[in-house]
Structures are given as structure tokens and as C-alpha cells.
Enzyme design. Structure first.
Site, PDB file in Angstrom:
ATOM      1  CG  HIS A  99      -2.308   0.642   0.850  1.00  0.00           C
ATOM      2  ND1 HIS A  99      -3.475   0.399   1.550  1.00  0.00           N
ATOM      3  CD2 HIS A  99      -2.658   1.527  -0.126  1.00  0.00           C
ATOM      4  CE1 HIS A  99      -4.463   1.117   1.025  1.00  0.00           C
ATOM      5  NE2 HIS A  99      -3.993   1.803   0.015  1.00  0.00           N
ATOM      6  CG  ASP A 122      -6.330  -0.539   4.492  1.00  0.00           C
ATOM      7  OD1 ASP A 122      -6.145  -1.496   5.257  1.00  0.00           O
ATOM      8  OD2 ASP A 122      -5.407   0.020   3.872  1.00  0.00           O
ATOM      9  CG  HIS A 124      -4.293  -2.191   8.678  1.00  0.00           C
ATOM     10  ND1 HIS A 124      -4.435  -3.126   7.661  1.00  0.00           N
ATOM     11  CD2 HIS A 124      -3.920  -2.883   9.787  1.00  0.00           C
ATOM     12  CE1 HIS A 124      -4.156  -4.329   8.143  1.00  0.00           C
ATOM     13  NE2 HIS A 124      -3.843  -4.213   9.424  1.00  0.00           N
ATOM     14  CG  ASP A 126      -2.759   2.005   5.445  1.00  0.00           C
ATOM     15  OD1 ASP A 126      -2.364   1.220   6.329  1.00  0.00           O
ATOM     16  OD2 ASP A 126      -3.186   1.607   4.353  1.00  0.00           O
ATOM     17  CG  HIS A 139       2.578  -1.835   4.449  1.00  0.00           C
ATOM     18  ND1 HIS A 139       2.013  -3.079   4.243  1.00  0.00           N
ATOM     19  CD2 HIS A 139       2.965  -1.825   5.749  1.00  0.00           C
ATOM     20  CE1 HIS A 139       2.046  -3.771   5.376  1.00  0.00           C
ATOM     21  NE2 HIS A 139       2.618  -3.032   6.298  1.00  0.00           N
ATOM     22  CG  ASP A 226      -4.874  -3.196   2.047  1.00  0.00           C
ATOM     23  OD1 ASP A 226      -4.914  -4.428   1.845  1.00  0.00           O
ATOM     24  OD2 ASP A 226      -3.986  -2.649   2.729  1.00  0.00           O
ATOM     25  CG  ASP A 228      -5.425  -5.229   4.804  1.00  0.00           C
ATOM     26  OD1 ASP A 228      -6.325  -4.372   4.824  1.00  0.00           O
ATOM     27  OD2 ASP A 228      -4.241  -4.963   5.088  1.00  0.00           O
ATOM     28  CD  GLU A 271      -0.246  -4.349   1.496  1.00  0.00           C
ATOM     29  OE1 GLU A 271       0.242  -5.490   1.618  1.00  0.00           O
ATOM     30  OE2 GLU A 271       0.348  -3.301   1.857  1.00  0.00           O
TER      31      GLU A 271
END
EC number: 3.5.3.1
Length: 299
Positions: A99, A122, A124, A126, A139, A226, A228, A271
């Protein structure tokens, strides 16, 4: 229907797990070009951005940021490539890679908009910086860098900063935040739909609110997705999986709603890690979501 330019970024230097550099190849293998051509888009594949070598510890100098120089150089190249695509009136579709590449994508896109919006899909946030990051992995920093916070080698990519404003960002699907990130999101007033909100409101309402919020405030919207963000049962091939994520069905619906709203002006899917995947399942999910984003319908 805008013509689409695909750019691969085989970047694995923004984190430590091997294999995410094969993400662009995995998504091409999963049929992204054929899928979008079936929807009658004019597609060109511009190949891959060259990525430098990982830096040894003694080469990193005093920086806590892993592979800072190589990550910054690759993102400068990506920013220039994306800038060219937008100048030519085409839609940039960037395939990652980790990312950290969002720094370059946004640097290339944002100069063409007064008020670029961002949907950050995402697990997360980030929004780490060198000061808040527990790992030093870049990332986990691209959104902060794009907002103008962090190391100048990252914030100044493309020659200007910031690329975007906090009030033009919406985070969706978040379920793992470091303490410094929670503080950052609160202080900057960034709109966030954690999994708690997604579960309570439902995906339809989350997307309706997101679309209305960004339509009112922005003149273009970048989707940074992303894999994830999805639950590991649907997208196992990612470097930092977090259980309890968005389902494939919710994600599919989100992409269909974005297609109907016609607000997305650039996108990246990141990712995807084939080494950690099961029979290229995650790359196939990514390609299916791209299909939905570009208007694929069952009926």
C-alpha cells in the site's frame, strides 16, 4: 466510458513479507484485462514501474523508515506515470504491490483536481508516521503522507504537499488502528466507518452516506482498495490479515454502488500476495471487484 490505463507496481519494500511484488502479475493472470474488455472498455496495459532493491540496515542511515529511498524513488516514477495517464484523459487503474504505492498514485492524480476525495477501503488506517509507527513499514503511512504528514521524502513526492485534505477522506472497513493513528484520525476529523459502523448501519447505508458526503465536497474521487479490507476467509492472500472484515458480498455491493454513482475517477487495488494466497483466490476477488466497479452487472 473513459478508456482505462493499467499500471503495475510490483512493490514489496513498504513491508517485510515476501510475495506482494507478484500482486500485479497475479491480477493480470486472474484476467483483469479480459474482464474489462468484455465490458467494452478501451484498455491499455502500461506494464510495471521499476522497483529498486531493498536497502540493507547500514544503508538506511538514521531513518526509522524501512527502504525509504527505494520506496520514494518508485513512487516518484509512479506519480509521473499516473500524471501522464490523467493528462491523456484516461482512467488510471493501479495494481499493487504493497500500500505504500498509494503515495505515488495520489501524487499523480491529485494535481488534476482542486478537491480530490479518497475512499480508503482497508482494515487499517495507514496514517502512521515515523514517530507513531511501531514497525517502520511505509505501507502503514501512505494516507498520512498524502495528507502532508511524515517524512519529507514521502510527503513531497510529485513536488507538492499535501495532495488531499482530511475532510475529503472516508475510511471504510477499519478494524486495526495503532494508538497514534486513533489520535490522528480524531484530531484531523477524518470520516471513518469501522467494522462496528458497517455492522450496525449495513453496507448500503455506509456507501450511500459516503457517496453523498464526497459528492458534496469533491470534484473527483480516488478509490484505494486494500484487499485486507476484506475478511481473510474471502481474501486470504494478504500480508496483514485481520479477522472480522468486510465480506465479498458487501464489497461487491460497495463497488456496484460506486459504479452507479459514477464518482470514481482513479483506483488502485493493493496488497495481493500470491505466496500467501490459496489458488490465486485473492487476485480473483480483486478482479471481480474491479468488474463491479466498472459497471459489470448480473442482469
Amino acid at each position: 466510458m473513459k478508456p482505462i490505463s493499467i499500471i503495475g507496481v510490483p512493490m514489496d519494500l513498504g513491508q517485510t513479507r515476501r510475495g506482494v511484488d507478484m500482486g500485479p502479475s497475479a491480477m493480470r493472470y486472474a484476467g483483469v484485462i479480459e474482464r474489462l474488455e468484455r465490458l467494452h472498455y478501451d484498455i491499455e496495459d502500461l506494464g510495471d514501474i521499476p522497483i529498486g532493491k531493498a536497502e540493507r540496515l547500514h544503508e538506511q542511515g538514521d531513518s526509522r523508515l524501512r527502504n525509504l529511498k527505494a520506496v520514494a524513488e518508485a513512487n516518484e516514477k509512479l506519480a509521473a506515470a499516473v500524471d501522464q495517464v490523467v493528462q491523456r484523459g484516461r482512467f488510471p487503474l493501479v495494481l499493487g504491490g504493497d500500500h505504500s504505492i498509494a503515495i505515488g498514485t495520489l501524487a499523480g492524480v491529485a494535481k488534476h483536481y482542486e478537491r480530490l476525495g479518497v475512499i480508503w477501503y482497508d482494515a487499517h488506517g495507514d496514517v502512521n508516521t515515523a514517530e507513531t509507527s511501531p514497525s517502520g513499514n511505509i505501507h502503514g503511512m501512505p494516507l498520512a503522507a498524502s495528507l502532508g504528514f511524515g517524512h519529507p521524502a514521502l510527503t513531497q513526492i510529485g513536488g507538492y504537499s499535501p495532495k488531499i485534505k482530511p475532510e475529503h477522506v472516508v475510511l471504510i472497513g477499519v478494524r486495526s488502528l495503532d494508538e497514534g493513528e486513533k489520535k490522528f484520525i480524531r484530531e484531523k476529523g477524518i470520516k471513518i466507518y469501522t467494522m462496528h459502523e458497517v455492522d450496525r448501519l449495513g453496507m448500503t447505508r455506509v456507501m450511500e452516506e459516503t457517496i453523498a458526503y464526497l459528492k458534496e465536497r469533491t470534484d473527483g474521487v480516488h478509490l484505494s482498495l486494500d484487499l485486507d479490507g476484506l475478511d481473510p476467509s474471502d481474501a486470504p492472500g494478504v500480508g496483514t490479515p485481520v479477522i472480522g472484515g468486510l465480506t465479498y458480498r458487501e464489497s461487491h455491493l460497495a463497488m456496484e454502488m460506486l459504479a452507479e454513482a459514477q464518482i470514481i475517477t482513479s483506483a488502485e487495488f493493493v496488497e495481493v500476495n500470491p505466496i500467501l494466497d490459496e489458488r490465486n483466490k485473492t487476485a480473483s476477488v480483486a478482479v471481480a471487484l474491479m468488474g463491479s466497479l466498472f459497471g459489470e452487472k448480473l442482469m
